[in-house]
Design an enzyme around this catalytic site. Structure first.
Site, PDB file in Angstrom:
ATOM      1  N   GLU A  91       0.830  -1.212   0.000  1.00 30.01           N
ATOM      2  CA  GLU A  91       0.000   0.000   0.000  1.00 30.01           C
ATOM      3  C   GLU A  91       0.860   1.257   0.000  1.00 30.01           C
ATOM      4  O   GLU A  91       1.867   1.325   0.706  1.00 30.01           O
ATOM      5  CB  GLU A  91      -0.891  -0.027   1.247  1.00 30.01           C
ATOM      6  CG  GLU A  91      -1.797   1.180   1.367  1.00 30.01           C
ATOM      7  CD  GLU A  91      -2.740   1.044   2.546  1.00 30.01           C
ATOM      8  OE1 GLU A  91      -3.456   0.022   2.628  1.00 30.01           O
ATOM      9  OE2 GLU A  91      -2.739   1.952   3.390  1.00 30.01           O
ATOM     10  N   PHE A 125      -0.052   6.968  15.743  1.00 26.99           N
ATOM     11  CA  PHE A 125      -0.946   6.397  14.751  1.00 26.99           C
ATOM     12  C   PHE A 125      -1.771   5.258  15.371  1.00 26.99           C
ATOM     13  O   PHE A 125      -2.964   5.129  15.108  1.00 26.99           O
ATOM     14  CB  PHE A 125      -0.078   5.891  13.590  1.00 26.99           C
ATOM     15  CG  PHE A 125      -0.838   5.687  12.326  1.00 26.99           C
ATOM     16  CD1 PHE A 125      -1.676   6.673  11.838  1.00 26.99           C
ATOM     17  CD2 PHE A 125      -0.713   4.503  11.613  1.00 26.99           C
ATOM     18  CE1 PHE A 125      -2.391   6.487  10.670  1.00 26.99           C
ATOM     19  CE2 PHE A 125      -1.417   4.305  10.446  1.00 26.99           C
ATOM     20  CZ  PHE A 125      -2.258   5.299   9.974  1.00 26.99           C
ATOM     21  N   HIS A 135      -0.453  -7.993   3.381  1.00 28.08           N
ATOM     22  CA  HIS A 135      -0.563  -6.672   2.748  1.00 28.08           C
ATOM     23  C   HIS A 135       0.264  -5.691   3.577  1.00 28.08           C
ATOM     24  O   HIS A 135      -0.037  -5.482   4.755  1.00 28.08           O
ATOM     25  CB  HIS A 135      -2.038  -6.248   2.715  1.00 28.08           C
ATOM     26  CG  HIS A 135      -2.278  -4.928   2.057  1.00 28.08           C
ATOM     27  ND1 HIS A 135      -2.267  -4.763   0.683  1.00 28.08           N
ATOM     28  CD2 HIS A 135      -2.532  -3.696   2.570  1.00 28.08           C
ATOM     29  CE1 HIS A 135      -2.511  -3.496   0.377  1.00 28.08           C
ATOM     30  NE2 HIS A 135      -2.670  -2.827   1.509  1.00 28.08           N
TER      31      HIS A 135
HETATM   32  P1  FAD Z   1     -17.324   0.319   8.232  1.00 26.84           P
HETATM   33  O1  FAD Z   1     -17.114  -1.081   7.810  1.00 26.84           O
HETATM   34  O2  FAD Z   1     -18.538   1.031   7.710  1.00 26.84           O
HETATM   35  O3  FAD Z   1     -17.342   0.328   9.838  1.00 26.84           O
HETATM   36  C1  FAD Z   1     -17.276   1.539  10.577  1.00 26.84           C
HETATM   37  C2  FAD Z   1     -17.923   1.344  11.950  1.00 26.84           C
HETATM   38  O4  FAD Z   1     -19.332   1.219  11.816  1.00 26.84           O
HETATM   39  C3  FAD Z   1     -17.463   0.085  12.696  1.00 26.84           C
HETATM   40  O5  FAD Z   1     -17.434   0.400  14.068  1.00 26.84           O
HETATM   41  C4  FAD Z   1     -18.557  -0.935  12.375  1.00 26.84           C
HETATM   42  O6  FAD Z   1     -18.690  -1.907  13.405  1.00 26.84           O
HETATM   43  C5  FAD Z   1     -19.784  -0.061  12.270  1.00 26.84           C
HETATM   44  N1  FAD Z   1     -20.732  -0.518  11.235  1.00 26.84           N
HETATM   45  C6  FAD Z   1     -20.422  -0.987   9.999  1.00 26.84           C
HETATM   46  N2  FAD Z   1     -21.529  -1.256   9.288  1.00 26.84           N
HETATM   47  C7  FAD Z   1     -22.579  -0.927  10.076  1.00 26.84           C
HETATM   48  C8  FAD Z   1     -23.991  -0.955   9.886  1.00 26.84           C
HETATM   49  N3  FAD Z   1     -24.539  -1.369   8.733  1.00 26.84           N
HETATM   50  N4  FAD Z   1     -24.774  -0.540  10.913  1.00 26.84           N
HETATM   51  C9  FAD Z   1     -24.213  -0.097  12.095  1.00 26.84           C
HETATM   52  N5  FAD Z   1     -22.886  -0.061  12.325  1.00 26.84           N
HETATM   53  C10 FAD Z   1     -22.078  -0.464  11.321  1.00 26.84           C
HETATM   54  N6  FAD Z   1      -9.273   5.635   5.691  1.00 26.84           N
HETATM   55  C11 FAD Z   1      -9.201   6.605   4.745  1.00 26.84           C
HETATM   56  O7  FAD Z   1      -9.690   7.711   4.980  1.00 26.84           O
HETATM   57  N7  FAD Z   1      -8.571   6.394   3.549  1.00 26.84           N
HETATM   58  C12 FAD Z   1      -8.037   5.199   3.227  1.00 26.84           C
HETATM   59  O8  FAD Z   1      -7.472   5.038   2.132  1.00 26.84           O
HETATM   60  C13 FAD Z   1      -8.114   4.136   4.182  1.00 26.84           C
HETATM   61  N8  FAD Z   1      -7.620   2.905   3.908  1.00 26.84           N
HETATM   62  C14 FAD Z   1      -7.774   1.891   4.814  1.00 26.84           C
HETATM   63  C15 FAD Z   1      -7.327   0.607   4.474  1.00 26.84           C
HETATM   64  C16 FAD Z   1      -7.455  -0.454   5.368  1.00 26.84           C
HETATM   65  C17 FAD Z   1      -6.993  -1.830   4.962  1.00 26.84           C
HETATM   66  C18 FAD Z   1      -8.012  -0.213   6.659  1.00 26.84           C
HETATM   67  C19 FAD Z   1      -8.104  -1.331   7.660  1.00 26.84           C
HETATM   68  C20 FAD Z   1      -8.469   1.056   7.001  1.00 26.84           C
HETATM   69  C21 FAD Z   1      -8.373   2.118   6.090  1.00 26.84           C
HETATM   70  N9  FAD Z   1      -8.854   3.405   6.369  1.00 26.84           N
HETATM   71  C22 FAD Z   1      -8.754   4.404   5.427  1.00 26.84           C
HETATM   72  C23 FAD Z   1      -9.467   3.698   7.669  1.00 26.84           C
HETATM   73  C24 FAD Z   1     -11.016   3.580   7.630  1.00 26.84           C
HETATM   74  O9  FAD Z   1     -11.559   4.512   6.734  1.00 26.84           O
HETATM   75  C25 FAD Z   1     -11.538   3.858   9.045  1.00 26.84           C
HETATM   76  O10 FAD Z   1     -11.121   2.836   9.918  1.00 26.84           O
HETATM   77  C26 FAD Z   1     -13.039   4.101   9.157  1.00 26.84           C
HETATM   78  O11 FAD Z   1     -13.304   4.584  10.478  1.00 26.84           O
HETATM   79  C27 FAD Z   1     -13.897   2.874   8.947  1.00 26.84           C
HETATM   80  O12 FAD Z   1     -13.997   2.491   7.641  1.00 26.84           O
HETATM   81  P2  FAD Z   1     -14.630   1.042   7.295  1.00 26.84           P
HETATM   82  O13 FAD Z   1     -14.728   0.945   5.844  1.00 26.84           O
HETATM   83  O14 FAD Z   1     -13.938  -0.015   8.037  1.00 26.84           O
HETATM   84  O15 FAD Z   1     -16.101   1.269   7.933  1.00 26.84           O
END
Ligand code: FAD
Length: 280
Positions: free
Chosen positions: A13, A211, A261
């Site tokens: 990444e 971080f 990764h």
């Molecule tokens: P989700 O899967 O939507 O989850 C977020 C929260 O909501 C969790 O607490 C989950 O339990 C809860 N939740 C999920 N779905 C629901 C639902 N349907 N109803 C109620 N609650 C729910 N951030 C960036 O800004 N840019 C990036 O490029 C980036 N890359 C990343 C790459 C990886 C591999 C990882 C692990 C993280 C990355 N992040 C990035 C960080 C990420 O955006 C944050 O951790 C963010 O807070 C959550 O994103 P998510 O897609 O995991 O959210």
């Protein structure tokens, strides 16, 4: 996917550099890492659209290496029309994989947007583009910081996998059992897709500690204590970090992890030292 893939299934990444010098350096790093035949590269995306143009530009630049390159895409604060346009642009540019995220609300941003969680983004991408894109989503072996508990978080994780994700990449962690425990829980909820551990090399203790606090990753006490004892001796930190993270990776692979990764932070050397320590 590259033709002769590295036998351990590694991927790397990058983040979009803010300066010209950073972009030049990234080309060198890209080439050094491409030589190891990764499955794919990915490029992060700042929430709120602030670096969307830069992510696209860097995806173009990185994919010139011939390695399939996945842009990260987040939905928080975005409208469906914007996301639709972005997906169309990526398709036109030959992108065939994405990392789909909710993202985090930047401070000062007023509206959450039309899609609230990553499962809704995955559904949206599938509705709009069918099976064109391979979609990866995020997983949190030590629980997402906003989740009330791990069980609830794994249920939410399973929901987004069932919405049509092809695989998951985890937040980084330093305790192998947290990963195995998470995978067991996800499998018990019917998740069958690969869950790839996200690996953070240890090179700078202060930055890592800051971080890790922000993203909810735990640095075990014995690692913290050892790193603190090195003060600003960066060579000692790097040597210890390489050893600890290489052992972690080997345990993960030996326990069945379907690849690794690496969060490269746009540096090749720390990651390559780890890769060179591993065996399949
Ligand atoms: P989700 O899967 O939507 O989850 C977020 C929260 O909501 C969790 O607490 C989950 O339990 C809860 N939740 C999920 N779905 C629901 C639902 N349907 N109803 C109620 N609650 C729910 N951030 C960036 O800004 N840019 C990036 O490029 C980036 N890359 C990343 C790459 C990886 C591999 C990882 C692990 C993280 C990355 N992040 C990035 C960080 C990420 O955006 C944050 O951790 C963010 O807070 C959550 O994103 P998510 O897609 O995991 O959210």
């Amino acid at each position: 996917m590259s033709r002769h893939e590295h036998p351990l299934g590694i991927s790397f990444e990058f983040f979009p550099p803010g300066t010209e010098a950073g972009r030049d350096k990234l080309i060198q790093v890209r080439d050094e890492l491409a030589a190891r035949q990764p499955r794919f590269f990915s490029v992060t995306y700042g929430a709120g659209g602030s670096t969307q143009a830069r992510t696209r530009e860097i995806v173009r630049q990185v994919s010139e290496s011939g390695v399939s390159t996945a842009p990260h895409l987040s939905c928080i604060g975005s409208e469906k029309a914007q996301l639709r346009d972005l997906l169309a642009q990526y398709r036109e540019e030959g992108v065939d994989s994405l990392v789909a995220l909710r993202g985090d609300m930047p401070s000062g941003m007023a509206s959450i947007g039309e899609l609230r969680y990553a499962n809704e983004l995955v559904e949206f991408i599938r509705d709009e583009t069918g099976n064109h894109f391979d979609i990866a989503v995020a997983a949190y072996p030590e629980s997402h910081p906003q989740a009330p508990n791990l069980d609830r978080d794994v249920e939410n994780f399973a929901r987004k996998m069932k919405a049509g994700a092809n695989m998951a990449i985890t937040q980084y962690f330093f305790t192998a059992d947290a990963y195995f425990h998470f995978v067991d829980k996800a499998r018990a909820l019917g998740v069958e897709q690969p869950i790839i551990p996200g690996i953070m090399p240890i090179t700078n203790y202060t930055k890592l500690a800051r971080f890790s606090d922000a993203c909810g990753a735990e640095i075990p006490r014995w690692i913290r204590k050892q790193l603190e004892s090195y003060g600003d001796d960066s060579e000692a930190i790097a040597a210890f970090g390489t050893d600890v993270v290489s052992r972690l990776c080997q345990r993960l692979l030996d326990g069945g992890a379907p690849g690794l990764h690496f969060y490269t932070l746009n540096q090749a050397a720390p990651v390559l030292k780890i890769v060179d320590n591993l065996s399949g």
